[in-house]
Write a protein that holds these residues in place. Structure first.
Motif, PDB file in Angstrom:
ATOM      1  N   ARG A 137     -13.950 -12.017 -17.985  1.00 35.31           N
ATOM      2  CA  ARG A 137     -14.438 -10.744 -16.834  1.00 35.31           C
ATOM      3  C   ARG A 137     -14.105 -11.118 -15.561  1.00 35.31           C
ATOM      4  O   ARG A 137     -13.887 -10.499 -14.610  1.00 35.31           O
ATOM      5  CB  ARG A 137     -15.887 -10.454 -17.328  1.00 35.31           C
ATOM      6  CG  ARG A 137     -15.976  -9.740 -18.517  1.00 35.31           C
ATOM      7  CD  ARG A 137     -17.389  -9.024 -18.695  1.00 35.31           C
ATOM      8  NE  ARG A 137     -18.375 -10.109 -18.521  1.00 35.31           N
ATOM      9  CZ  ARG A 137     -18.922 -10.698 -19.662  1.00 35.31           C
ATOM     10  NH1 ARG A 137     -18.265 -10.325 -20.796  1.00 35.31           N
ATOM     11  NH2 ARG A 137     -19.946 -11.767 -19.491  1.00 35.31           N
ATOM     12  N   ALA A 138     -14.364 -12.515 -15.180  1.00 31.63           N
ATOM     13  CA  ALA A 138     -14.400 -12.905 -13.879  1.00 31.63           C
ATOM     14  C   ALA A 138     -12.927 -12.744 -13.442  1.00 31.63           C
ATOM     15  O   ALA A 138     -12.555 -12.491 -12.309  1.00 31.63           O
ATOM     16  CB  ALA A 138     -14.895 -14.408 -13.618  1.00 31.63           C
ATOM     17  N   LEU A 139     -11.942 -13.159 -14.313  1.00 33.60           N
ATOM     18  CA  LEU A 139     -10.601 -13.378 -13.897  1.00 33.60           C
ATOM     19  C   LEU A 139      -9.995 -11.749 -13.747  1.00 33.60           C
ATOM     20  O   LEU A 139      -9.423 -11.617 -12.773  1.00 33.60           O
ATOM     21  CB  LEU A 139      -9.713 -14.101 -14.984  1.00 33.60           C
ATOM     22  CG  LEU A 139      -8.425 -14.045 -14.840  1.00 33.60           C
ATOM     23  CD1 LEU A 139      -7.819 -14.739 -13.461  1.00 33.60           C
ATOM     24  CD2 LEU A 139      -7.492 -14.676 -16.089  1.00 33.60           C
ATOM     25  N   ALA A 140     -10.449 -11.035 -14.544  1.00 30.61           N
ATOM     26  CA  ALA A 140     -10.257  -9.698 -14.531  1.00 30.61           C
ATOM     27  C   ALA A 140     -10.490  -8.880 -13.183  1.00 30.61           C
ATOM     28  O   ALA A 140      -9.908  -8.167 -12.674  1.00 30.61           O
ATOM     29  CB  ALA A 140     -10.695  -8.703 -15.542  1.00 30.61           C
ATOM     30  N   LEU A 141     -11.913  -9.256 -12.721  1.00 34.17           N
ATOM     31  CA  LEU A 141     -12.218  -8.767 -11.527  1.00 34.17           C
ATOM     32  C   LEU A 141     -11.576  -9.278 -10.488  1.00 34.17           C
ATOM     33  O   LEU A 141     -11.235  -8.732  -9.299  1.00 34.17           O
ATOM     34  CB  LEU A 141     -13.803  -9.143 -11.184  1.00 34.17           C
ATOM     35  CG  LEU A 141     -14.867  -8.699 -12.253  1.00 34.17           C
ATOM     36  CD1 LEU A 141     -16.252  -9.142 -12.065  1.00 34.17           C
ATOM     37  CD2 LEU A 141     -14.788  -6.877 -11.706  1.00 34.17           C
ATOM     38  N   LEU A 142     -11.133 -10.842 -10.380  1.00 34.45           N
ATOM     39  CA  LEU A 142     -10.148 -11.209  -9.336  1.00 34.45           C
ATOM     40  C   LEU A 142      -8.969 -10.453  -9.267  1.00 34.45           C
ATOM     41  O   LEU A 142      -8.612 -10.095  -8.295  1.00 34.45           O
ATOM     42  CB  LEU A 142      -9.909 -12.491  -9.624  1.00 34.45           C
ATOM     43  CG  LEU A 142     -11.060 -13.543  -9.197  1.00 34.45           C
ATOM     44  CD1 LEU A 142     -10.662 -15.194  -9.689  1.00 34.45           C
ATOM     45  CD2 LEU A 142     -11.367 -13.613  -7.814  1.00 34.45           C
ATOM     46  N   ALA A 143      -8.399 -10.182 -10.311  1.00 38.38           N
ATOM     47  CA  ALA A 143      -6.944  -9.629 -10.370  1.00 38.38           C
ATOM     48  C   ALA A 143      -7.118  -8.159  -9.839  1.00 38.38           C
ATOM     49  O   ALA A 143      -6.476  -7.659  -9.088  1.00 38.38           O
ATOM     50  CB  ALA A 143      -6.568  -9.631 -12.154  1.00 38.38           C
TER      51      ALA A 143
END
Length: 66
Positions: free
Chosen positions: A13-19
């Motif tokens: 989820r954190a990676l998706a938010l960064l992206a």
């Protein structure tokens, strides 16, 4: 070089938010995060070495500067 990155749901989820925030793919977000962290770490280490050098050789550097 190919590699598999195993993430927890929270990390995913954190990676998706960064992206999403940067308007890039998750791959690109991960690459940018790695690069930025490495740059900060190297800079921090250089600053620490500089600080240690000034503490150790400060008086000598002061005499040489005259």
């Amino acid at each position: 070089m190919a590699m598999t990155l195993r993430l927890t749901e929270e990390q995913e989820r954190a990676l998706a938010l960064l992206a999403e925030a940067d308007g890039v793919s998750k791959h690109e977000a991960a690459v940018r995060a790695i690069t930025a962290t490495a740059a900060r770490r190297v800079q921090t280490e250089r600053i620490q070495l500089s600080r240690e050098g000034r503490e150790r050789y400060g008086s000598l550097l002061g005499r040489l500067a005259r």
